[in-house]
Design a protein around this motif. Structure first.
Motif, PDB file in Angstrom:
ATOM      1  N   ASP A 258       0.846  -1.195   0.000  1.00  0.00           N
ATOM      2  CA  ASP A 258       0.000   0.000   0.000  1.00  0.00           C
ATOM      3  C   ASP A 258       0.885   1.250   0.000  1.00  0.00           C
ATOM      4  OD1 ASP A 258      -2.203  -1.705   0.230  1.00  0.00           O
ATOM      5  OD2 ASP A 258      -2.064  -1.686   2.430  1.00  0.00           O
ATOM      6  N   LEU A 259       0.586   2.160  -0.939  1.00  0.00           N
ATOM      7  CA  LEU A 259       1.367   3.389  -1.084  1.00  0.00           C
ATOM      8  C   LEU A 259       0.594   4.575  -0.518  1.00  0.00           C
ATOM      9  CD1 LEU A 259       3.915   4.772  -2.301  1.00  0.00           C
ATOM     10  CD2 LEU A 259       2.524   5.167  -4.367  1.00  0.00           C
ATOM     11  N   TYR A 260       1.291   5.416   0.276  1.00  0.00           N
ATOM     12  CA  TYR A 260       0.697   6.607   0.874  1.00  0.00           C
ATOM     13  C   TYR A 260       1.596   7.818   0.573  1.00  0.00           C
ATOM     14  CZ  TYR A 260      -1.894   3.193   3.671  1.00  0.00           C
ATOM     15  OH  TYR A 260      -2.679   2.142   4.079  1.00  0.00           O
ATOM     16  N   ARG A 261       0.945   8.986   0.381  1.00  0.00           N
ATOM     17  CA  ARG A 261       1.684  10.245   0.314  1.00  0.00           C
ATOM     18  C   ARG A 261       1.684  10.846   1.723  1.00  0.00           C
ATOM     19  NH1 ARG A 261      -1.325  12.731  -2.980  1.00  0.00           N
ATOM     20  NH2 ARG A 261      -0.298  11.915  -4.839  1.00  0.00           N
ATOM     21  N   VAL A 262       2.876  11.164   2.220  1.00  0.00           N
ATOM     22  CA  VAL A 262       3.013  11.701   3.570  1.00  0.00           C
ATOM     23  C   VAL A 262       2.808  13.211   3.515  1.00  0.00           C
ATOM     24  CG1 VAL A 262       4.530  11.957   5.571  1.00  0.00           C
ATOM     25  CG2 VAL A 262       4.612   9.861   4.194  1.00  0.00           C
ATOM     26  N   THR A 263       1.793  13.707   4.231  1.00  0.00           N
ATOM     27  CA  THR A 263       1.492  15.143   4.253  1.00  0.00           C
ATOM     28  C   THR A 263       1.471  15.646   5.681  1.00  0.00           C
ATOM     29  OG1 THR A 263      -0.915  14.937   4.443  1.00  0.00           O
ATOM     30  CG2 THR A 263       0.025  14.760   2.221  1.00  0.00           C
ATOM     31  N   ALA A 264       1.398  16.941   5.826  1.00  0.00           N
ATOM     32  CA  ALA A 264       1.369  17.541   7.162  1.00  0.00           C
ATOM     33  C   ALA A 264       0.119  17.148   7.931  1.00  0.00           C
ATOM     34  CB  ALA A 264       1.461  19.056   7.043  1.00  0.00           C
ATOM     35  N   SER A 265      -0.951  16.862   7.231  1.00  0.00           N
ATOM     36  CA  SER A 265      -2.210  16.496   7.887  1.00  0.00           C
ATOM     37  C   SER A 265      -2.390  14.989   8.023  1.00  0.00           C
ATOM     38  CB  SER A 265      -3.393  17.093   7.121  1.00  0.00           C
ATOM     39  OG  SER A 265      -3.397  16.635   5.785  1.00  0.00           O
ATOM     40  N   GLY A 266      -1.404  14.192   7.588  1.00  0.00           N
ATOM     41  CA  GLY A 266      -1.499  12.740   7.714  1.00  0.00           C
ATOM     42  C   GLY A 266      -1.185  12.031   6.420  1.00  0.00           C
ATOM     43  N   ASP A 267      -1.181  10.718   6.465  1.00  0.00           N
ATOM     44  CA  ASP A 267      -0.891   9.909   5.291  1.00  0.00           C
ATOM     45  C   ASP A 267      -2.131   9.821   4.401  1.00  0.00           C
ATOM     46  OD1 ASP A 267       1.572   9.523   6.410  1.00  0.00           O
ATOM     47  OD2 ASP A 267       1.120   7.515   7.209  1.00  0.00           O
ATOM     48  N   VAL A 268      -1.926  10.003   3.101  1.00  0.00           N
ATOM     49  CA  VAL A 268      -3.015   9.941   2.131  1.00  0.00           C
ATOM     50  C   VAL A 268      -2.799   8.729   1.242  1.00  0.00           C
ATOM     51  CG1 VAL A 268      -4.176  11.118   0.248  1.00  0.00           C
ATOM     52  CG2 VAL A 268      -3.272  12.441   2.175  1.00  0.00           C
ATOM     53  N   PHE A 269      -3.786   7.834   1.222  1.00  0.00           N
ATOM     54  CA  PHE A 269      -3.656   6.628   0.401  1.00  0.00           C
ATOM     55  C   PHE A 269      -3.575   7.007  -1.077  1.00  0.00           C
ATOM     56  CE2 PHE A 269      -5.664   3.280  -2.160  1.00  0.00           C
ATOM     57  CZ  PHE A 269      -4.814   2.217  -1.866  1.00  0.00           C
ATOM     58  N   VAL A 270      -2.637   6.344  -1.807  1.00  0.00           N
ATOM     59  CA  VAL A 270      -2.447   6.613  -3.231  1.00  0.00           C
ATOM     60  C   VAL A 270      -2.840   5.412  -4.075  1.00  0.00           C
ATOM     61  CG1 VAL A 270      -0.770   7.198  -5.029  1.00  0.00           C
ATOM     62  CG2 VAL A 270      -0.603   8.265  -2.756  1.00  0.00           C
ATOM     63  N   ALA A 271      -2.270   4.269  -3.776  1.00  0.00           N
ATOM     64  CA  ALA A 271      -2.526   3.091  -4.616  1.00  0.00           C
ATOM     65  C   ALA A 271      -2.005   1.856  -3.890  1.00  0.00           C
ATOM     66  CB  ALA A 271      -1.848   3.246  -5.973  1.00  0.00           C
ATOM     67  N   SER A 272      -2.325   0.684  -4.438  1.00  0.00           N
ATOM     68  CA  SER A 272      -1.819  -0.563  -3.867  1.00  0.00           C
ATOM     69  C   SER A 272      -1.652  -1.602  -4.957  1.00  0.00           C
ATOM     70  CB  SER A 272      -2.765  -1.097  -2.786  1.00  0.00           C
ATOM     71  OG  SER A 272      -4.009  -1.466  -3.348  1.00  0.00           O
ATOM     72  N   THR A 273      -0.858  -2.601  -4.653  1.00  0.00           N
ATOM     73  CA  THR A 273      -0.727  -3.774  -5.507  1.00  0.00           C
ATOM     74  C   THR A 273      -0.474  -4.958  -4.591  1.00  0.00           C
ATOM     75  OG1 THR A 273       0.339  -4.691  -7.478  1.00  0.00           O
ATOM     76  CG2 THR A 273       1.779  -3.616  -5.856  1.00  0.00           C
ATOM     77  N   SER A 274      -0.414  -6.149  -5.127  1.00  0.00           N
ATOM     78  CA  SER A 274      -0.200  -7.346  -4.312  1.00  0.00           C
ATOM     79  C   SER A 274       0.529  -8.398  -5.125  1.00  0.00           C
ATOM     80  CB  SER A 274      -1.530  -7.903  -3.791  1.00  0.00           C
ATOM     81  OG  SER A 274      -2.368  -8.283  -4.862  1.00  0.00           O
ATOM     82  N   VAL A 275       1.158  -9.312  -4.414  1.00  0.00           N
ATOM     83  CA  VAL A 275       1.898 -10.411  -5.031  1.00  0.00           C
ATOM     84  C   VAL A 275       1.487 -11.700  -4.333  1.00  0.00           C
ATOM     85  CG1 VAL A 275       4.165 -11.382  -5.548  1.00  0.00           C
ATOM     86  CG2 VAL A 275       3.847  -8.898  -5.513  1.00  0.00           C
TER      87      VAL A 275
END
Length: 277
Positions: free
Chosen positions: A218-235
């Protein structure tokens, strides 16, 4: 004739010497005391071949050696022992001892636990009147400790039956049992990235010999107001499979700080890297 009388008198005197000078078995003492047994020891004197052992005034045993194991005793009870020679002219030696078990019985432990990556079950408990504890995992003895906490290591995402037995000198015990499951894998990595596409690189291993599993990314963008989910993948991984490489996560993202979290029931990785492509 006088010589003969003199020899007879001398022999009689020599026969009297052991009876007059022989000492008793000496130094009776007790060791290895438990709640229901002890070891009684003494020292035989020269010429003394055997003794009679009395417990609280009653005959207990006849022994040719220097000690005896006394069993079948009651907890928290004082016993008096007398060691008497079985031969004429020898006296006795005495001692006493109190068996263990005067302490109140321990209460059953009240157990709590937490888990920590990726295999650990961190136990803690409370109990009264206990001096030490036996710990079992799936009915197999793990350790004895005087502490009130212990960490058990196991396999990832595995359920265990944990038993803790509280003990003290009474020889009695009280136990408690809980079911606890070790955690799955979860870890995160961050990186400062340029604008563009984002991928994650990692070597993955399925620690289960019996089950297939999935590693989620799971990918998140780290911002001043918290982590924002961006996208995910799986294996997906088969039992005991090892694989690895670069896995695409997102496209056309702005520059910034990103965090990727990898988590799985059975799969693990020693590290992951975020990058642009």
């Amino acid at each position: 004739m006088k010589l003969k009388k003199w020899l007879v008198a001398l022999i009689a005197l020599m026969l009297l010497i052991p009876a007059m000078s022989a000492n008793a078995a000496t130094g009776a003492y007790v060791t290895n005391v438990t709640s229901n047994s002890l070891t009684l020891l003494w020292t035989l004197q020269s010429g003394e071949n055997y003794v009679h052992v009395y417990k609280d005034g009653a005959f207990y045993s006849t022994m040719a050696g220097n000690g005896i194991n006394v069993t079948g005793l009651s907890p928290c009870t004082t016993y008096n022992f007398n060691v008497v020679s079985g031969q004429s002219g020898y006296s006795s030696t005495s001692t006493s001892a109190t068996t263990l078990g005067c302490d109140p019985a321990p209460t059953a432990p009240v157990i709590t636990y937490t888990t920590s990556p990726y295999y650990n079950i961190n136990l803690s408990w409370t109990s009264t009147n206990a001096t030490n504890y036996d710990i079992y995992k799936d009915n197999v003895f793990v350790a004895n400790t005087t502490n009130t906490s212990y960490t058990i290591s196991g396999s990832i995402s595995t359920a265990y039956t944990i038993k803790i037995v509280a003990k003290n000198n009474t020889g009695q015990s009280a136990s408690s049992t809980i079911n606890a499951t070790s955690p799955g894998f979860s870890n995160s990595w961050t990186a400062n990235l340029n604008a563009g596409n984002i991928r994650v690189g990692a070597a993955l291993y399925n620690s289960s010999y019996a089950f297939s599993t999935t590693m989620y990314m799971d990918l998140y963008r780290v911002t001043a107001s918290g982590d924002v989910f961006v996208a995910s993948t799986s294996v997906n991984l088969n039992p005991s499979q090892t694989t690895g490489g670069w896995y695409n996560l997102a496209y056309g993202q702005p520059a910034g700080t990103y965090k990727v979290t990898l988590h799985s029931t059975y799969a693990t990785t020693s590290g992951a890297s975020l990058g642009n492509f």
